[in-house]
Design an enzyme around this catalytic site. Structure first.
Site, PDB file in Angstrom:
ATOM      1  N   GLY A   1      -3.502  -4.088   2.294  1.00 32.82           N
ATOM      2  CA  GLY A   1      -3.106  -5.451   1.987  1.00 32.82           C
ATOM      3  C   GLY A   1      -3.504  -6.470   3.034  1.00 32.82           C
ATOM      4  O   GLY A   1      -3.910  -7.582   2.717  1.00 32.82           O
TER       5      GLY A   1
ATOM      6  N   ASN B   1       8.275  -9.262  -0.012  1.00 31.55           N
ATOM      7  CA  ASN B   1       8.425  -7.933   0.564  1.00 31.55           C
ATOM      8  C   ASN B   1       9.780  -7.686   1.222  1.00 31.55           C
ATOM      9  O   ASN B   1      10.113  -6.541   1.542  1.00 31.55           O
ATOM     10  CB  ASN B   1       7.314  -7.682   1.599  1.00 31.55           C
ATOM     11  CG  ASN B   1       7.277  -8.755   2.671  1.00 31.55           C
ATOM     12  OD1 ASN B   1       7.096  -9.933   2.369  1.00 31.55           O
ATOM     13  ND2 ASN B   1       7.427  -8.371   3.923  1.00 31.55           N
TER      14      ASN B   1
ATOM     15  N   GLN C   1       3.573  -5.818  -3.183  1.00 32.34           N
ATOM     16  CA  GLN C   1       4.894  -5.308  -3.568  1.00 32.34           C
ATOM     17  C   GLN C   1       5.094  -5.294  -5.082  1.00 32.34           C
ATOM     18  O   GLN C   1       6.055  -4.704  -5.573  1.00 32.34           O
ATOM     19  CB  GLN C   1       5.998  -6.158  -2.926  1.00 32.34           C
ATOM     20  CG  GLN C   1       6.239  -5.864  -1.462  1.00 32.34           C
ATOM     21  CD  GLN C   1       6.950  -4.547  -1.228  1.00 32.34           C
ATOM     22  OE1 GLN C   1       7.345  -3.855  -2.168  1.00 32.34           O
ATOM     23  NE2 GLN C   1       7.111  -4.169   0.027  1.00 32.34           N
TER      24      GLN C   1
ATOM     25  N   CYS D   1       6.669  -4.473   8.863  1.00 29.66           N
ATOM     26  CA  CYS D   1       5.529  -4.894   9.698  1.00 29.66           C
ATOM     27  C   CYS D   1       5.966  -5.702  10.912  1.00 29.66           C
ATOM     28  O   CYS D   1       5.263  -5.770  11.905  1.00 29.66           O
ATOM     29  CB  CYS D   1       4.552  -5.724   8.865  1.00 29.66           C
ATOM     30  SG  CYS D   1       3.912  -4.841   7.424  1.00 29.66           S
TER      31      CYS D   1
END
Length: 325
Positions: A15, A95, A124, A268
């Protein structure tokens, strides 16, 4: 499976690379038409940080606010559009809280504008909510293999045939010149197979929604809990909540000891231990945003597991409250 032509598929490492190639690639390819971009205030860092870099390069970026449910307002998008707008980049599913953006309505607005392209970060959303590229007038769309049990480090960028991108990686000209370097053939084949299996699991969506709704209901009934995922506007696989007075990583580590694995909002950025920018954009306080955690479900999860999770969560909160007192 995606309803795209073979020449509209670019295999990527995931992504983040897909979003970088889509946004920077389009911006630098069409900057002669205009240097204005629109996005939302709750995008993934692989979109938000790219926007910040483009601002340093002379582009103008409008960050649309979201309501308390984490959804943009169409009239604000309409008002933000100018003759200089070359790109609108809006994620399909957030997300952190799972909010679904009105992609079809956005596409209808942008379909009337010949020189404004529409990019969707669908990492997502893939396999969890329906996707029709043409009906939503989507020009660029990013997915990542690890979100549907493919190998990590694999992904796809859909690029409509009419769209040109300035490549990020130059060299041997692989992937039609948009992504040079020897292709990860095994990874791409595995991604395609995993996507096929995921789309065949669509019949399990009601069961996934049942698990999500059970978690939302049970957590909302627990004292000093705030649920950030809103039923009716969220995807069926994400649950985000905060426990008053407790940091998110404390809950994560306590649940780890019970062999239950969740994350602090976006995996992340969780290592930075910062308040979630998504939740802050939704009007959540700094304390709650810092304490937020995210449960991510898959078609392999069962309601029996959700019941164990609620039981363990209640025990952990009770024990933590005793320590605090």
């Amino acid at each position: 499976m995606l309803g795209a032509l073979p020449e509209e598929i670019i295999f990527t490492s995931g992504g983040t690379e897909g979003n970088n190639l889509a946004i920077k690639g389009l911006a630098y390819s069409y900057e002669n038409r205009g240097k204005h971009i629109i996005t939302s205030s709750i995008e993934h860092p692989s979109v938000r940080v790219v926007m910040e870099e483009l601002e340093q390069a002379g582009f103008s970026v409008t960050y649309l606010p979201v309501d308390k449910n984490g959804v943009i307002k169409l009239d604000e998008l309409q008002a933000a559009l100018t003759e200089e707008t070359i790109l609108v980049s809006i994620m399909g599913v957030n997300n952190e809280v799972g909010s679904i953006q009105p992609l079809h309505a956005i596409g209808e607005i942008l379909a009337q504008r010949e020189h404004t392209f529409f990019h969707v970060d669908f990492v997502q959303g893939i396999g969890k909510i329906p996707l029709v590229l043409d009906a939503n007038a989507i020009d660029l769309l990013t997915i990542s293999g690890h979100k549907f049990h493919a190998l990590r480090g694999t992904g796809v960028l859909f690029k409509r045939k009419k769209v040109h991108l300035h490549p990020e990686i130059l060299g041997g000209g692989q992937e039609m010149g948009y992504r040079s370097g020897t292709e990860n053939l095994a990874g791409s084949v595995a991604l395609a197979k995993a996507l096929r299996l995921t789309l065949e699991n669509e019949s399990k969506k009601p069961e996934l929604s049942e698990i999500r709704d059970y978690l939302l209901t049970e957590i909302a009934q627990m004292p000093d809990m705030t649920v950030h995922t809103k039923q009716g506007v969220a995807a069926p696989h994400i649950v985000c909540f905060s426990a008053k007075g407790h940091r998110g990583e404390i809950l994560v580590h306590a649940l780890e000891k019970e062999d239950i694995y969740i994350s602090t909002t976006s995996a992340c950025s969780s290592k930075q231990k910062l308040a979630s920018s998504t939740l802050k954009a939704m009007g959540v306080t700094d304390e709650e945003a810092t304490g937020a955690v995210r449960v991510s479900l898959s078609f392999e999860n069962r309601l029996s597991e959700a019941k164990i999770f609620i039981q363990k969560l209640q025990e952990i909160i009770e024990n933590l409250n005793k320590v605090v007192k």
